[in-house]
Design a protein around this motif. Structure first.
Motif, PDB file in Angstrom:
ATOM      1  N   ASP A  88      -1.261  -3.865  12.995  1.00  0.00           N
ATOM      2  CA  ASP A  88      -2.184  -2.815  12.618  1.00  0.00           C
ATOM      3  C   ASP A  88      -2.858  -3.203  11.309  1.00  0.00           C
ATOM      4  O   ASP A  88      -2.657  -4.302  10.792  1.00  0.00           O
ATOM      5  N   LEU A  89      -3.645  -2.309  10.776  1.00  0.00           N
ATOM      6  CA  LEU A  89      -4.376  -2.601   9.551  1.00  0.00           C
ATOM      7  C   LEU A  89      -3.431  -2.934   8.403  1.00  0.00           C
ATOM      8  O   LEU A  89      -3.699  -3.821   7.598  1.00  0.00           O
ATOM      9  N   GLU A  90      -2.304  -2.237   8.342  1.00  0.00           N
ATOM     10  CA  GLU A  90      -1.324  -2.506   7.274  1.00  0.00           C
ATOM     11  C   GLU A  90      -0.803  -3.936   7.355  1.00  0.00           C
ATOM     12  O   GLU A  90      -0.790  -4.660   6.354  1.00  0.00           O
ATOM     13  N   SER A  91      -0.361  -4.354   8.533  1.00  0.00           N
ATOM     14  CA  SER A  91       0.215  -5.697   8.664  1.00  0.00           C
ATOM     15  C   SER A  91      -0.845  -6.778   8.497  1.00  0.00           C
ATOM     16  O   SER A  91      -0.574  -7.830   7.914  1.00  0.00           O
ATOM     17  N   LEU A  92      -2.056  -6.532   9.002  1.00  0.00           N
ATOM     18  CA  LEU A  92      -3.119  -7.522   8.839  1.00  0.00           C
ATOM     19  C   LEU A  92      -3.533  -7.659   7.377  1.00  0.00           C
ATOM     20  O   LEU A  92      -3.715  -8.774   6.877  1.00  0.00           O
ATOM     21  N   SER A  93      -3.649  -6.531   6.665  1.00  0.00           N
ATOM     22  CA  SER A  93      -4.031  -6.609   5.252  1.00  0.00           C
ATOM     23  C   SER A  93      -2.931  -7.276   4.432  1.00  0.00           C
ATOM     24  O   SER A  93      -3.207  -8.010   3.476  1.00  0.00           O
TER      25      SER A  93
END
Length: 114
Positions: free
Chosen positions: A20-25
């Motif tokens: 998700d955005l958290e893991s990608l960021s």
């Protein structure tokens, strides 16, 4: 006598987890000098900018990612004057991956599972 149907086996993609955005960021931040919070804000800003461009009727092309555009489905009419909003049956966003993004398909490995 009725013969039973022949059992067939078909390939299918097995997904192992989700990003998700958290893991990608977090991943982007670990490979750069940008903080995770800044990466998150950049991606959120990019998403908003893409939405705005699409709403203005523009095609969004990001060289390494691909392109996004709106596609509208509707009923055909006999003249331009007969064309009204009621004839539009729906809209969707079309994503076309870049050649670079499609290269991931060349690197896939396959295995048989039970």
């Amino acid at each position: 006598m009725i013969t039973p149907p022949i059992e067939k086996y078909y390939p299918c993609a097995i997904h192992e987890g989700m990003d998700d955005l958290e893991s990608l960021s977090e991943r982007i931040a670990s490979n750069s000098s940008i903080s995770q919070a800044d990466c998150y804000r950049i991606v959120m800003s990019l998403t908003k900018a893409i939405e705005e461009s699409l709403a203005m009727g523009r095609v969004v092309h990001i060289k390494t990612l691909g392109s996004f555009k709106i596609n509208v489905n509707g009923v055909g009419v006999d003249s331009p004057e007969a064309s009204v909003k009621d004839e539009i049956k729906g809209a969707k966003i079309i994503y076309r991956p870049s050649p670079n993004m499609n290269k991931v398909l060349d690197r896939l490995t396959y295995k048989r599972i039970k």
